[in-house]
Design a protein around this motif. Structure first.
Motif, PDB file in Angstrom:
ATOM      1  N   GLY A 253      43.446  24.963  46.431  1.00 33.05           N
ATOM      2  CA  GLY A 253      43.921  24.108  45.344  1.00 33.05           C
ATOM      3  C   GLY A 253      44.023  24.860  44.025  1.00 33.05           C
ATOM      4  O   GLY A 253      44.996  24.697  43.285  1.00 33.05           O
ATOM      5  N   ASN A 254      43.040  25.681  43.733  1.00 36.60           N
ATOM      6  CA  ASN A 254      43.071  26.442  42.499  1.00 36.60           C
ATOM      7  C   ASN A 254      44.267  27.386  42.487  1.00 36.60           C
ATOM      8  O   ASN A 254      44.964  27.510  41.478  1.00 36.60           O
ATOM      9  CB  ASN A 254      41.766  27.218  42.322  1.00 36.60           C
ATOM     10  N   PHE A 255      44.524  28.023  43.608  1.00 31.02           N
ATOM     11  CA  PHE A 255      45.691  28.898  43.728  1.00 31.02           C
ATOM     12  C   PHE A 255      46.969  28.099  43.467  1.00 31.02           C
ATOM     13  O   PHE A 255      47.812  28.502  42.666  1.00 31.02           O
ATOM     14  CB  PHE A 255      45.722  29.504  45.136  1.00 31.02           C
ATOM     15  N   ALA A 256      47.073  26.946  44.135  1.00 31.75           N
ATOM     16  CA  ALA A 256      48.279  26.126  44.009  1.00 31.75           C
ATOM     17  C   ALA A 256      48.464  25.558  42.608  1.00 31.75           C
ATOM     18  O   ALA A 256      49.592  25.288  42.191  1.00 31.75           O
ATOM     19  CB  ALA A 256      48.235  24.987  45.040  1.00 31.75           C
ATOM     20  N   GLU A 257      47.370  25.382  41.878  1.00 25.53           N
ATOM     21  CA  GLU A 257      47.460  24.861  40.506  1.00 25.53           C
ATOM     22  C   GLU A 257      47.982  25.900  39.519  1.00 25.53           C
ATOM     23  O   GLU A 257      48.565  25.534  38.500  1.00 25.53           O
ATOM     24  CB  GLU A 257      46.072  24.397  40.052  1.00 25.53           C
ATOM     25  N   HIS A 258      47.760  27.158  39.797  1.00 29.96           N
ATOM     26  CA  HIS A 258      48.095  28.196  38.821  1.00 29.96           C
ATOM     27  C   HIS A 258      49.328  29.034  39.170  1.00 29.96           C
ATOM     28  O   HIS A 258      50.145  29.320  38.303  1.00 29.96           O
ATOM     29  CB  HIS A 258      46.896  29.140  38.632  1.00 29.96           C
ATOM     30  N   VAL A 259      49.435  29.438  40.410  1.00 29.33           N
ATOM     31  CA  VAL A 259      50.434  30.451  40.764  1.00 29.33           C
ATOM     32  C   VAL A 259      51.882  29.996  40.605  1.00 29.33           C
ATOM     33  O   VAL A 259      52.698  30.767  40.083  1.00 29.33           O
ATOM     34  CB  VAL A 259      50.145  31.017  42.172  1.00 29.33           C
TER      35      VAL A 259
ATOM     36  N   VAL B  42      47.800  39.301  40.934  1.00 29.29           N
ATOM     37  CA  VAL B  42      47.451  39.469  42.348  1.00 29.29           C
ATOM     38  C   VAL B  42      45.953  39.749  42.500  1.00 29.29           C
ATOM     39  O   VAL B  42      45.272  39.133  43.329  1.00 29.29           O
ATOM     40  CB  VAL B  42      48.301  40.571  43.012  1.00 29.29           C
ATOM     41  N   ILE B  43      45.430  40.661  41.700  1.00 30.61           N
ATOM     42  CA  ILE B  43      43.992  40.961  41.765  1.00 30.61           C
ATOM     43  C   ILE B  43      43.175  39.707  41.463  1.00 30.61           C
ATOM     44  O   ILE B  43      42.206  39.391  42.160  1.00 30.61           O
ATOM     45  CB  ILE B  43      43.624  42.106  40.802  1.00 30.61           C
ATOM     46  N   SER B  44      43.585  38.979  40.458  1.00 28.54           N
ATOM     47  CA  SER B  44      42.870  37.767  40.060  1.00 28.54           C
ATOM     48  C   SER B  44      42.898  36.705  41.143  1.00 28.54           C
ATOM     49  O   SER B  44      41.895  36.032  41.408  1.00 28.54           O
ATOM     50  CB  SER B  44      43.470  37.191  38.775  1.00 28.54           C
TER      51      SER B  44
ATOM     52  N   PRO C 175      30.702  37.318  39.841  1.00 26.50           N
ATOM     53  CA  PRO C 175      31.604  38.304  39.220  1.00 26.50           C
ATOM     54  C   PRO C 175      33.063  38.144  39.646  1.00 26.50           C
ATOM     55  O   PRO C 175      33.967  38.228  38.817  1.00 26.50           O
ATOM     56  CB  PRO C 175      31.027  39.640  39.676  1.00 26.50           C
ATOM     57  N   LEU C 176      33.298  37.900  40.927  1.00 28.23           N
ATOM     58  CA  LEU C 176      34.682  37.774  41.389  1.00 28.23           C
ATOM     59  C   LEU C 176      35.359  36.523  40.855  1.00 28.23           C
ATOM     60  O   LEU C 176      36.551  36.539  40.535  1.00 28.23           O
ATOM     61  CB  LEU C 176      34.745  37.808  42.917  1.00 28.23           C
ATOM     62  N   ARG C 177      34.603  35.444  40.745  1.00 27.02           N
ATOM     63  CA  ARG C 177      35.174  34.228  40.167  1.00 27.02           C
ATOM     64  C   ARG C 177      35.544  34.468  38.705  1.00 27.02           C
ATOM     65  O   ARG C 177      36.587  34.022  38.232  1.00 27.02           O
ATOM     66  CB  ARG C 177      34.178  33.069  40.284  1.00 27.02           C
ATOM     67  N   LEU C 178      34.684  35.171  37.997  1.00 28.20           N
ATOM     68  CA  LEU C 178      34.964  35.497  36.599  1.00 28.20           C
ATOM     69  C   LEU C 178      36.209  36.373  36.476  1.00 28.20           C
ATOM     70  O   LEU C 178      37.084  36.114  35.649  1.00 28.20           O
ATOM     71  CB  LEU C 178      33.756  36.189  35.965  1.00 28.20           C
ATOM     72  N   VAL C 179      36.301  37.402  37.310  1.00 31.22           N
ATOM     73  CA  VAL C 179      37.493  38.266  37.304  1.00 31.22           C
ATOM     74  C   VAL C 179      38.741  37.427  37.568  1.00 31.22           C
ATOM     75  O   VAL C 179      39.760  37.567  36.889  1.00 31.22           O
ATOM     76  CB  VAL C 179      37.367  39.391  38.358  1.00 31.22           C
ATOM     77  N   GLY C 180      38.654  36.553  38.553  1.00 26.82           N
ATOM     78  CA  GLY C 180      39.803  35.722  38.903  1.00 26.82           C
ATOM     79  C   GLY C 180      40.206  34.775  37.796  1.00 26.82           C
ATOM     80  O   GLY C 180      41.386  34.649  37.461  1.00 26.82           O
ATOM     81  N   ALA C 181      39.223  34.103  37.203  1.00 29.36           N
ATOM     82  CA  ALA C 181      39.527  33.132  36.153  1.00 29.36           C
ATOM     83  C   ALA C 181      40.038  33.810  34.888  1.00 29.36           C
ATOM     84  O   ALA C 181      41.044  33.384  34.304  1.00 29.36           O
ATOM     85  CB  ALA C 181      38.283  32.298  35.838  1.00 29.36           C
ATOM     86  N   VAL C 182      39.364  34.863  34.464  1.00 27.29           N
ATOM     87  CA  VAL C 182      39.776  35.561  33.234  1.00 27.29           C
ATOM     88  C   VAL C 182      41.135  36.230  33.428  1.00 27.29           C
ATOM     89  O   VAL C 182      42.019  36.133  32.571  1.00 27.29           O
ATOM     90  CB  VAL C 182      38.704  36.583  32.790  1.00 27.29           C
ATOM     91  N   GLY C 183      41.321  36.883  34.561  1.00 25.48           N
ATOM     92  CA  GLY C 183      42.609  37.546  34.820  1.00 25.48           C
ATOM     93  C   GLY C 183      43.763  36.559  34.864  1.00 25.48           C
ATOM     94  O   GLY C 183      44.832  36.809  34.301  1.00 25.48           O
ATOM     95  N   THR C 184      43.548  35.434  35.522  1.00 26.65           N
ATOM     96  CA  THR C 184      44.596  34.414  35.589  1.00 26.65           C
ATOM     97  C   THR C 184      44.895  33.857  34.202  1.00 26.65           C
ATOM     98  O   THR C 184      46.063  33.661  33.838  1.00 26.65           O
ATOM     99  CB  THR C 184      44.192  33.283  36.555  1.00 26.65           C
ATOM    100  N   SER C 185      43.855  33.621  33.417  1.00 23.88           N
ATOM    101  CA  SER C 185      44.056  33.107  32.056  1.00 23.88           C
ATOM    102  C   SER C 185      44.801  34.117  31.191  1.00 23.88           C
ATOM    103  O   SER C 185      45.713  33.743  30.441  1.00 23.88           O
ATOM    104  CB  SER C 185      42.707  32.763  31.413  1.00 23.88           C
ATOM    105  N   LEU C 186      44.438  35.381  31.296  1.00 28.91           N
ATOM    106  CA  LEU C 186      45.139  36.417  30.514  1.00 28.91           C
ATOM    107  C   LEU C 186      46.609  36.504  30.911  1.00 28.91           C
ATOM    108  O   LEU C 186      47.485  36.603  30.043  1.00 28.91           O
ATOM    109  CB  LEU C 186      44.457  37.770  30.690  1.00 28.91           C
ATOM    110  N   ALA C 187      46.877  36.470  32.205  1.00 27.72           N
ATOM    111  CA  ALA C 187      48.267  36.520  32.668  1.00 27.72           C
ATOM    112  C   ALA C 187      49.042  35.300  32.172  1.00 27.72           C
ATOM    113  O   ALA C 187      50.201  35.422  31.736  1.00 27.72           O
ATOM    114  CB  ALA C 187      48.312  36.595  34.199  1.00 27.72           C
ATOM    115  N   THR C 188      48.415  34.140  32.205  1.00 22.10           N
ATOM    116  CA  THR C 188      49.065  32.907  31.753  1.00 22.10           C
ATOM    117  C   THR C 188      49.409  32.985  30.270  1.00 22.10           C
ATOM    118  O   THR C 188      50.541  32.700  29.864  1.00 22.10           O
ATOM    119  CB  THR C 188      48.150  31.694  32.012  1.00 22.10           C
TER     120      THR C 188
END
Length: 132
Positions: free
Chosen positions: A51-57, A85-87, A103-116
């Protein structure tokens, strides 16, 4: 007009989506749970990962295409694509029902937010004619 950079990252992200979807399908088959999560924590986590993937990508792929079609920098688009992709790989690996901070959740959330934010700002600047 072709958009090969967006196409590349969309294709890579489809691979991630297929993995996330497959995990849910296999777990549903194993548990016999057809809809929702049936109180199964593992299934609930898998559903949130998907769901998180589908909400953002989807929006990010659209923004990438807009920026690319409007003449955005290929280097910028590749950097954002790699971050995305990494996020989107890191986030589901770091998402667990019993731990909020990983750590991985943080990388994913921060990376996705930065890309957005980066794609949104560049698209806005392109729209008002202040550069690409």
């Amino acid at each position: 007009m072709p958009i090969p950079i967006t196409a590349l990252y969309a294709a890579l992200l489809v691979a991630v989506l297929v993995c996330l979807t497959t995990r849910i399908g296999l777990l549903r088959a194993k548990t016999g749970i057809s809809i929702l999560d049936g109180g199964n924590k593992r299934l609930a986590v898998e559903m949130r990962r998907h769901g998180n993937f589908a909400e953002h990508v989807p929006l990010l792929i659209v923004l990438m295409a807009i920026v690319e079609l409007n003449g955005g920098s290929p280097v910028f688009l590749h950097v954002v694509g790699v971050v995305l992709v990494i996020s989107r790989v890191a986030h589901p690996l770091g998402l667990h029902h019993d731990r909020v901070q990983t750590p991985l959740r943080l990388v994913g959330a921060v990376g996705t937010s930065l890309a957005t934010v980066a794609l949104g700002v560049v698209a806005l600047l392109q729209a008002i004619g202040v550069g690409a």
